[in-house]
Design an enzyme around this catalytic site. Structure first.
Site, PDB file in Angstrom:
ATOM      1  N   ASP A 121      38.361  34.636  35.909  1.00 33.91           N
ATOM      2  CA  ASP A 121      39.713  35.147  36.126  1.00 33.91           C
ATOM      3  C   ASP A 121      40.395  34.304  37.205  1.00 33.91           C
ATOM      4  O   ASP A 121      40.917  34.829  38.186  1.00 33.91           O
ATOM      5  CB  ASP A 121      39.598  36.622  36.555  1.00 33.91           C
ATOM      6  CG  ASP A 121      40.893  37.395  36.345  1.00 33.91           C
ATOM      7  OD1 ASP A 121      41.809  36.858  35.697  1.00 33.91           O
ATOM      8  OD2 ASP A 121      40.990  38.539  36.839  1.00 33.91           O
ATOM      9  N   LYS A 160      38.840  46.771  48.974  1.00 31.27           N
ATOM     10  CA  LYS A 160      39.306  47.229  47.679  1.00 31.27           C
ATOM     11  C   LYS A 160      38.883  48.690  47.513  1.00 31.27           C
ATOM     12  O   LYS A 160      37.719  49.031  47.755  1.00 31.27           O
ATOM     13  CB  LYS A 160      38.637  46.378  46.586  1.00 31.27           C
ATOM     14  CG  LYS A 160      39.599  45.816  45.562  1.00 31.27           C
ATOM     15  CD  LYS A 160      38.945  44.756  44.726  1.00 31.27           C
ATOM     16  CE  LYS A 160      39.483  44.791  43.311  1.00 31.27           C
ATOM     17  NZ  LYS A 160      39.139  43.605  42.550  1.00 31.27           N
TER      18      LYS A 160
END
Ligand code: ADP
Ligand code: MG
Length: 496
Positions: free
Chosen positions: A288, A153
């Site tokens: 999430d 990421k």
């Protein structure tokens, strides 16, 4: 100068909201004073055809999606306030998508070299194309020299400056609202904006996400229902995070459930049990857990990725949950009511018996269903809706739990349409209730309660939820934006 720049950004944002008819939505016209009604009618002249479609929450979600990371965080946090904005609006807003076109791989390589101080080729054996891109970061498919496949990421170049500028604009908007819209004051817009900004800044430091991934990996491994990929620490920094590649395919890919040898029933159970065990047993949970962040592999391996949002429940919140669930199961509404008063969640001035009556209205329809359809998420949603009428102090972490519970129940049902949530949660709930409500636990609790009472004296009050009855108070953001929008429209007329 900074003030003018912030004002400029705010005008731009107001304009985009107006184009989606999300600034002074037509549905709420009857709540506006005459001047705002005129302004709303005028602004709607500029609303685009497709942008006008859908419910107000859907339109606001679409408008915020294009406004950068701070606006996306604002939408995500607003969507947890169904108690103020109404359940449907919050639900619509929570479908807000954080997807953007990726930035070039060459830029990602440059960012990594700057952050880790080494050439990309010295860190990775292979560094591939982006596999997903959002407003803050994007992920690349790569490989370590030892052969491990990793997901890397990388923060968007310049995203910090963007967040800083947008934060300034949000602070200005909040100040405008707080000073000019008396109705909105009890919502504390300045404090809310500060929360949004703080949450965005935390996500801007990938070391926080690395730590979250590491902590949750430990917690998940203790139960084995779900797993998290290992952090590759030699390729982790503030702006870069490498995680081992998750096995299988993300549930957001329709082909994921057609993988050979998949045990759908076991997978659905793992989703529910994994989440509950994190929250109830360990007090820390992945908050999430939507389909894009869950990978499945045969026969029933479930891997979570994306540790940007993590929920935490203290002992008091976990005990409160055990008590109310137990009370609801026994259909002992007076007891459930009393728990709320004892925990200090509901002000002492409220009527316990009336509260118990309201709880019966929540419990009977939920528990009157076949047991296979009982949903803890739905129970909590309705409970929190009703408690708002009794000025309950709602803990934001409990709202996060309730939203995630609804998400995982939806995921489990899509994996296995016949999934029985109650049967799935039974082993986790049973041991948790036994532990939290056992006599030994009760003694420990008395001691702890004494300490908490002392501590509470020194703490600022929690978020106070006020009754959702005054619908006009649901739109403070829109009311406040009116001035900005009018300015935007006026500027446009001047320019054209
Ligand atoms: N460990 C991983 N293994 C495989 N794919 C991953 C992994 N981490 C992230 N991805 C892919 O990259 C996408 C974006 O990463 P994610 O952490 O979810 O970031 P975002 O915050 O943008 O959603 C994910 O949806 C997933 O497809
Ligand atoms: Mg994600």
């Amino acid at each position: 100068m900074a003030g003018i720049a912030a004002f400029g950004r705010l005008v731009g944002a107001g304009w985009r909201l107006a184009r989606h008819d999300a600034l002074l939505p037509r549905e709420f016209e009857h709540f506006y004073p005459p001047a705002l009604r005129t302004a709303g009618g005028f602004l709607r002249l500029f609303a685009g055809g497709a942008a006008r479609r859908g419910r107000p929450g859907e339109r606001l979600a679409r408008a915020l999606e294009g406004l950068g990371p701070v606006a996306i965080k604002l939408g995500q946090l607003l969507s947890t306030r169904g108690d103020i904005f109404g359940a449907e609006f919050a639900e619509d807003l929570s479908h807000l998508k954080d997807r953007l076109p990726p930035f070039p791989t060459a830029l990602a390589r440059a960012e990594i070299e700057r952050e880790l101080g080494k050439p990309v080729d010295a860190i990775f054996a292979r560094f591939g194309e982006p596999v997903g891109a959002a407003s803050l970061a994007q992920a690349h498919d790569a490989q370590m020299p030892d052969g491990r496949r990793v997901a890397v990421k990388v923060l968007r170049p310049g995203v910090e400056q963007r967040v800083e500028a947008d934060s300034e604009a949000l602070r200005l908007a909040a100040a405008l609202v707080e000073d000019r819209v008396p109705l909105a004051r009890r919502l504390e817009p300045r404090a809310f904006a500060a929360t949004v900004i703080r949450a965005t800044l935390l996500e801007l430091d990938l070391r926080m996400e690395a730590a979250g991934a590491d902590e949750l990996r430990e917690v998940m491994a203790a139960d084995g229902y779900m797993q998290a990929p290992k952090v590759v620490w030699e390729a982790a920094g503030k702006r870069v995070l490498a995680l081992e590649w998750a096995p299988g395919m993300p549930l957001s890919d329709p082909a994921s459930l057609d993988q050979p040898g998949l045990d759908r029933k076991a997978l659905a159970n793992n989703v529910i049990r994994g989440f509950l065990a994190q929250a109830m047993d360990h007090g820390v949970f992945h908050a999430d857990l939507h389909e894009g962040n869950l990978f499945v592999a045969a026969p029933d391996t479930l891997t979570a990725v994306d540790f940007g949002i993590i929920g935490r429940l203290g002992r008091a919140e976990r005990r409160y949950l055990a008590e109310i669930l137990w009370g609801f199961l026994q259909r002992d509404y007076m007891r459930v009511a009393q728990v709320h008063f004892d925990a200090g969640y509901v002000p002492a001035g409220q009527d316990v018996a009336a509260f118990a009556q309201a709880l019966r209205a929540v419990g009977e329809p939920v528990f009157g269903r076949p047991v296979s359809e009982v949903s803890m998420g739905r129970l909590l949603t309705q409970l929190f809706e009703i408690t708002a009428l009794f000025e309950m102090r709602l803990q934001p972490q409990l709202v996060l739990l309730q939203k995630t519970q609804l998400t995982v129940e939806g995921v489990a049902r899509r994996i296995d349409p016949e999934h029985d949530i109650w049967a799935a949660s039974d082993p986790v709930v049973r041991r948790w209730i036994a532990r939290e409500l056992s006599p030994k636990a009760r003694v420990e609790r008395l001691v702890e309660e004494g300490l908490t009472a002392l501590r509470r004296l020194a703490e600022p009050p929690a978020v106070v939820v006020t009754p959702a009855v005054k619908a006009s108070a649901r739109w403070p953001w829109f009311l406040a934006g009116a001035a900005v929008a009018a300015a935007a429209a006026w500027l446009t007329l001047l320019i054209s």
